[in-house]
Design a protein around this motif. Sequence first.
Motif, PDB file in Angstrom:
ATOM      1  N   SER A  22       0.825  -1.197   0.000  1.00  9.02           N
ATOM      2  CA  SER A  22       0.000   0.000   0.000  1.00  9.02           C
ATOM      3  C   SER A  22       0.864   1.253   0.000  1.00  9.02           C
ATOM      4  CB  SER A  22      -0.910  -0.013   1.227  1.00  9.02           C
ATOM      5  OG  SER A  22      -0.125   0.043   2.385  1.00  9.02           O
ATOM      6  N   GLY A  23       0.362   2.278  -0.624  1.00 11.02           N
ATOM      7  CA  GLY A  23       1.151   3.492  -0.809  1.00 11.02           C
ATOM      8  C   GLY A  23       0.697   4.650   0.029  1.00 11.02           C
ATOM      9  N   PHE A  24       1.091   5.823  -0.424  1.00 15.64           N
ATOM     10  CA  PHE A  24       0.876   7.044   0.336  1.00 15.64           C
ATOM     11  C   PHE A  24      -0.608   7.362   0.554  1.00 15.64           C
ATOM     12  CE2 PHE A  24       0.683  11.681   0.821  1.00 15.64           C
ATOM     13  CZ  PHE A  24       1.534  11.816   1.897  1.00 15.64           C
ATOM     14  N   LEU A  25      -1.398   7.114  -0.497  1.00 18.24           N
ATOM     15  CA  LEU A  25      -2.815   7.444  -0.370  1.00 18.24           C
ATOM     16  C   LEU A  25      -3.506   6.559   0.665  1.00 18.24           C
ATOM     17  CD1 LEU A  25      -4.476   9.511  -2.396  1.00 18.24           C
ATOM     18  CD2 LEU A  25      -2.079   9.095  -2.839  1.00 18.24           C
ATOM     19  N   LEU A  34      -7.918  11.455   3.770  1.00 15.83           N
ATOM     20  CA  LEU A  34      -8.122  11.515   2.331  1.00 15.83           C
ATOM     21  C   LEU A  34      -9.587  11.799   2.043  1.00 15.83           C
ATOM     22  CD1 LEU A  34      -6.722  11.191  -0.406  1.00 15.83           C
ATOM     23  CD2 LEU A  34      -7.412   8.792  -0.362  1.00 15.83           C
ATOM     24  N   ALA A  35      -9.848  12.927   1.418  1.00 12.64           N
ATOM     25  CA  ALA A  35     -11.239  13.290   1.124  1.00 12.64           C
ATOM     26  C   ALA A  35     -11.602  12.897  -0.301  1.00 12.64           C
ATOM     27  CB  ALA A  35     -11.448  14.776   1.328  1.00 12.64           C
ATOM     28  N   SER A  36     -10.710  13.180  -1.237  1.00 12.61           N
ATOM     29  CA  SER A  36     -10.992  12.804  -2.612  1.00 12.61           C
ATOM     30  C   SER A  36      -9.695  12.720  -3.403  1.00 12.61           C
ATOM     31  CB  SER A  36     -11.948  13.813  -3.262  1.00 12.61           C
ATOM     32  OG  SER A  36     -11.616  15.123  -2.858  1.00 12.61           O
ATOM     33  N   GLN A  37      -9.758  12.006  -4.510  1.00 15.82           N
ATOM     34  CA  GLN A  37      -8.577  11.845  -5.353  1.00 15.82           C
ATOM     35  C   GLN A  37      -9.005  11.860  -6.806  1.00 15.82           C
ATOM     36  OE1 GLN A  37      -8.163   7.877  -3.312  1.00 15.82           O
ATOM     37  NE2 GLN A  37      -7.334   7.306  -5.323  1.00 15.82           N
ATOM     38  N   THR A  38      -8.105  12.283  -7.682  1.00 18.04           N
ATOM     39  CA  THR A  38      -8.487  12.429  -9.089  1.00 18.04           C
ATOM     40  C   THR A  38      -8.457  11.118  -9.857  1.00 18.04           C
ATOM     41  OG1 THR A  38      -6.198  12.990  -9.603  1.00 18.04           O
ATOM     42  CG2 THR A  38      -7.723  14.831  -9.264  1.00 18.04           C
ATOM     43  N   HIS A  39      -7.631  10.182  -9.425  1.00 19.97           N
ATOM     44  CA  HIS A  39      -7.530   8.918 -10.134  1.00 19.97           C
ATOM     45  C   HIS A  39      -7.532   7.756  -9.152  1.00 19.97           C
ATOM     46  CE1 HIS A  39      -5.815  12.003 -12.748  1.00 19.97           C
ATOM     47  NE2 HIS A  39      -6.173  11.252 -13.779  1.00 19.97           N
ATOM     48  N   GLU A  79      -0.911   3.409  -6.090  1.00 11.90           N
ATOM     49  CA  GLU A  79       0.199   2.626  -6.646  1.00 11.90           C
ATOM     50  C   GLU A  79       1.308   3.525  -7.171  1.00 11.90           C
ATOM     51  OE1 GLU A  79      -2.034   0.436  -9.629  1.00 11.90           O
ATOM     52  OE2 GLU A  79      -3.560   0.277  -8.051  1.00 11.90           O
ATOM     53  N   LEU A  80       0.960   4.731  -7.570  1.00 12.04           N
ATOM     54  CA  LEU A  80       1.971   5.635  -8.131  1.00 12.04           C
ATOM     55  C   LEU A  80       2.921   6.174  -7.077  1.00 12.04           C
ATOM     56  CD1 LEU A  80      -0.117   7.826 -10.624  1.00 12.04           C
ATOM     57  CD2 LEU A  80       1.486   5.990 -11.162  1.00 12.04           C
ATOM     58  N   VAL A  81       2.455   6.194  -5.834  1.00 12.71           N
ATOM     59  CA  VAL A  81       3.272   6.788  -4.777  1.00 12.71           C
ATOM     60  C   VAL A  81       3.505   5.786  -3.652  1.00 12.71           C
ATOM     61  CG1 VAL A  81       3.584   8.846  -3.347  1.00 12.71           C
ATOM     62  CG2 VAL A  81       1.998   8.907  -5.275  1.00 12.71           C
ATOM     63  N   PRO A  82       4.459   4.890  -3.850  1.00 12.26           N
ATOM     64  CA  PRO A  82       4.767   3.945  -2.788  1.00 12.26           C
ATOM     65  C   PRO A  82       5.485   4.659  -1.632  1.00 12.26           C
ATOM     66  CG  PRO A  82       5.932   3.376  -4.830  1.00 12.26           C
ATOM     67  CD  PRO A  82       5.336   4.726  -5.013  1.00 12.26           C
ATOM     68  N   ILE A  83       5.487   4.017  -0.503  1.00  9.27           N
ATOM     69  CA  ILE A  83       6.152   4.608   0.663  1.00  9.27           C
ATOM     70  C   ILE A  83       7.543   4.011   0.818  1.00  9.27           C
ATOM     71  CG2 ILE A  83       6.084   4.805   3.174  1.00  9.27           C
ATOM     72  CD1 ILE A  83       3.023   4.804   2.907  1.00  9.27           C
ATOM     73  N   PHE A  84       8.523   4.899   0.980  1.00 10.78           N
ATOM     74  CA  PHE A  84       9.906   4.453   1.173  1.00 10.78           C
ATOM     75  C   PHE A  84      10.406   4.925   2.531  1.00 10.78           C
ATOM     76  CE2 PHE A  84       9.212   4.827  -3.365  1.00 10.78           C
ATOM     77  CZ  PHE A  84       9.715   3.627  -3.851  1.00 10.78           C
ATOM     78  N   GLU A  85      11.507   4.307   2.958  1.00  6.88           N
ATOM     79  CA  GLU A  85      12.175   4.786   4.170  1.00  6.88           C
ATOM     80  C   GLU A  85      12.958   6.040   3.791  1.00  6.88           C
ATOM     81  OE1 GLU A  85      12.713   3.761   7.464  1.00  6.88           O
ATOM     82  OE2 GLU A  85      10.910   2.530   7.150  1.00  6.88           O
ATOM     83  N   PRO A 114      14.135   5.920  -4.222  1.00 12.35           N
ATOM     84  CA  PRO A 114      15.124   5.872  -5.299  1.00 12.35           C
ATOM     85  C   PRO A 114      14.714   6.855  -6.398  1.00 12.35           C
ATOM     86  CG  PRO A 114      13.843   3.844  -5.190  1.00 12.35           C
ATOM     87  CD  PRO A 114      13.482   4.637  -3.995  1.00 12.35           C
ATOM     88  N   PRO A 115      15.691   7.487  -7.055  1.00 18.36           N
ATOM     89  CA  PRO A 115      15.396   8.574  -7.992  1.00 18.36           C
ATOM     90  C   PRO A 115      14.290   8.254  -8.990  1.00 18.36           C
ATOM     91  CG  PRO A 115      17.761   8.270  -7.759  1.00 18.36           C
ATOM     92  CD  PRO A 115      17.124   7.181  -6.963  1.00 18.36           C
ATOM     93  N   GLU A 116      14.263   7.025  -9.508  1.00 20.15           N
ATOM     94  CA  GLU A 116      13.261   6.723 -10.531  1.00 20.15           C
ATOM     95  C   GLU A 116      11.849   6.653  -9.963  1.00 20.15           C
ATOM     96  OE1 GLU A 116      15.617   4.775  -9.450  1.00 20.15           O
ATOM     97  OE2 GLU A 116      14.995   2.679  -9.278  1.00 20.15           O
ATOM     98  N   HIS A 117      11.741   6.544  -8.669  1.00 23.14           N
ATOM     99  CA  HIS A 117      10.410   6.456  -8.058  1.00 23.14           C
ATOM    100  C   HIS A 117       9.999   7.720  -7.317  1.00 23.14           C
ATOM    101  CE1 HIS A 117       9.602   2.349  -9.042  1.00 23.14           C
ATOM    102  NE2 HIS A 117      10.769   1.945  -8.541  1.00 23.14           N
ATOM    103  N   MET A 118      10.926   8.680  -7.231  1.00 22.51           N
ATOM    104  CA  MET A 118      10.617   9.858  -6.434  1.00 22.51           C
ATOM    105  C   MET A 118       9.577  10.750  -7.126  1.00 22.51           C
ATOM    106  SD  MET A 118      13.019  12.803  -4.828  1.00 22.51           S
ATOM    107  CE  MET A 118      14.166  11.683  -4.067  1.00 22.51           C
ATOM    108  N   LYS A 119       8.544  11.085  -6.392  1.00 26.87           N
ATOM    109  CA  LYS A 119       7.485  11.935  -6.931  1.00 26.87           C
ATOM    110  C   LYS A 119       7.513  13.287  -6.220  1.00 26.87           C
ATOM    111  CE  LYS A 119       5.687   8.681  -9.488  1.00 26.87           C
ATOM    112  NZ  LYS A 119       5.775   8.780 -10.967  1.00 26.87           N
ATOM    113  N   THR A 120       7.050  14.263  -6.937  1.00 26.34           N
ATOM    114  CA  THR A 120       7.025  15.597  -6.351  1.00 26.34           C
ATOM    115  C   THR A 120       5.575  16.076  -6.246  1.00 26.34           C
ATOM    116  OG1 THR A 120       9.162  16.087  -7.303  1.00 26.34           O
ATOM    117  CG2 THR A 120       7.843  17.974  -6.610  1.00 26.34           C
ATOM    118  N   ALA A 121       5.250  16.662  -5.108  1.00 16.07           N
ATOM    119  CA  ALA A 121       3.897  17.195  -4.904  1.00 16.07           C
ATOM    120  C   ALA A 121       3.991  18.602  -4.347  1.00 16.07           C
ATOM    121  CB  ALA A 121       3.120  16.325  -3.920  1.00 16.07           C
ATOM    122  N   TYR A 122       3.016  19.407  -4.683  1.00 14.66           N
ATOM    123  CA  TYR A 122       3.016  20.748  -4.108  1.00 14.66           C
ATOM    124  C   TYR A 122       1.675  21.103  -3.491  1.00 14.66           C
ATOM    125  CZ  TYR A 122       0.386  23.952  -7.283  1.00 14.66           C
ATOM    126  OH  TYR A 122      -0.578  24.643  -7.955  1.00 14.66           O
TER     127      TYR A 122
END
Length: 431
Positions: free
Chosen positions: A2-5, A14-19, A24-30, A34-42
């Motif tokens: 399970s991921g961040f959501l 979590l109130a709502s999400q667009t997709h 699955e797009l945002v897994p949780i890491f310690e 790793p660079p290829e999986h790093m996501k940016t949110a603002y």
Amino acid sequence: MSGFLTLLKNRGLLASQTHEHLDELVPIFEQVAPPEHMKTAYVGFDPTADSLTIGNFIQVLGLKRWQMAGHRPIALVGGGTGLIGDPSGKTQERQLLTKETVEKNVEGIRELLGRLLDFDEKRPNRAYLLNNADWLTKITFVDFLRDVGKYFTVPYMLAKESVKSRLETGISFTEFSYMLLQAYDFKYLFENYNCEFQFGATDQFGNITAGIEFIRKTLEKQAYGFAQPLILDANGVKIGKSQSITIWLSEHKTTVYKFYQYWINTQDADVERFLFYFTFLSENEIKEIIAKHQQNPEQRYGQKILAEEVTDMVHGKSKRTLAENASHILFGGDPTQAKVETFQTLASEIPFVQMDKQLLHEGLKVSDICVSLGITTSKGEAQRAIEQGSIYLKNQRVIDKFMKVTANDLLEGGYLLFRKGTKQYYLAQFI
RNA sequence: GGGGAGGUAUCCAAGAGGUCAAAGGAUGCUGACUGUAAAUCAGACGUGCGCCGCACUUCGUAGGUUCGACUCCUACCCUCCCCA
């Protein structure tokens, strides 16, 4: 896995999400992804004041959680959008802020966010703090209409809740255009910071989807968004509004003591939820705390943990300790053991008067001090209050209405603590 | 412009020459109870004084009548209602 959501969902955040597949797009890491999986949110913060409220705090914590999951957070201060005014969640057109005010507010918020997120450059997923004035004030009006406005139809914009709810009462073209600016922000960050995610409070969902739409149309790329709920207490009241007083995150607007007290005063019914919302404690830890809390609810164990965790995060441990000590004195502690620093903290929280030490030579009547401190408006009233047993000196009931105070009664630093009734405290210092 | 009602303490509201610092509510304050809650019961509540008492100030404002005025008279200010 399970991921961040899911993490947010499990904490009720979590109130709502667009997709559907965001989790699955945002897994949780310690620590660091790793660079290829790093996501940016603002998350965008509106500079309507020079500080943030505990309502905004949920979003700051969202960014922090995002960073803790190994991803990169961007806090965007709306130095540009703040000049326009976001109609979301507002029932009336807003007064435009002056450019100077916005700049001052941006600075205040910048300072606050700087403390709450990790901007250490050595950290690969370090946070960024940006100001949309840097790009929004540079674009010309004609370019804006051609490059942004062309991609939005008026019916689309009218359908957004933020606009729709205002059609009756009125909305200016300025505020109507706000969502385009926010969409432009998202695209800017998407292109320049590879920022694929935006989140915020539920009232921002319309603006977030406008940005996603804009990115899809202009770049043919996919961006994502989600919203965290508006937090209500058990009475259905928006948090951070205790008796119409807003709770701010900056010390100069809400003292550490009041901030700490706000959390201590959380109702039992809210403690568990709030621990999930406002702390990083795990589900197991929270369950244990609540179990312990329920054995002696009057001890406010859960509230204490909540207040400690949150105050530590916002103001730091040493200031929290001062606030805690002050609370202790005001709610049953022994003032004769209190340190000078505790009284100094109290001095800014309760009515405080400095008096001349010389007055104590002959002994000063308690009833006279009551008037000087503003405990009562007249001596007669003070004496009646003493007769009724409502005046306390150093938490000891004053029995004799002609009692005199001498230098021997003074506490550390020449302080003297008075109380009327159960919780109205007054502090005097003799120097 | 004409007619009527009225201004009393934090708020509402009695009092219609002396026994009025002014009934009765409400709010707020305090005590008991309590978990830094609610409810309930109790108390004080113009100011001063070492306070079962005495003095001073207060009933829209300013004068007057009277031994004595919140109460009567005059003027003024303000609020509300009805008619034009």
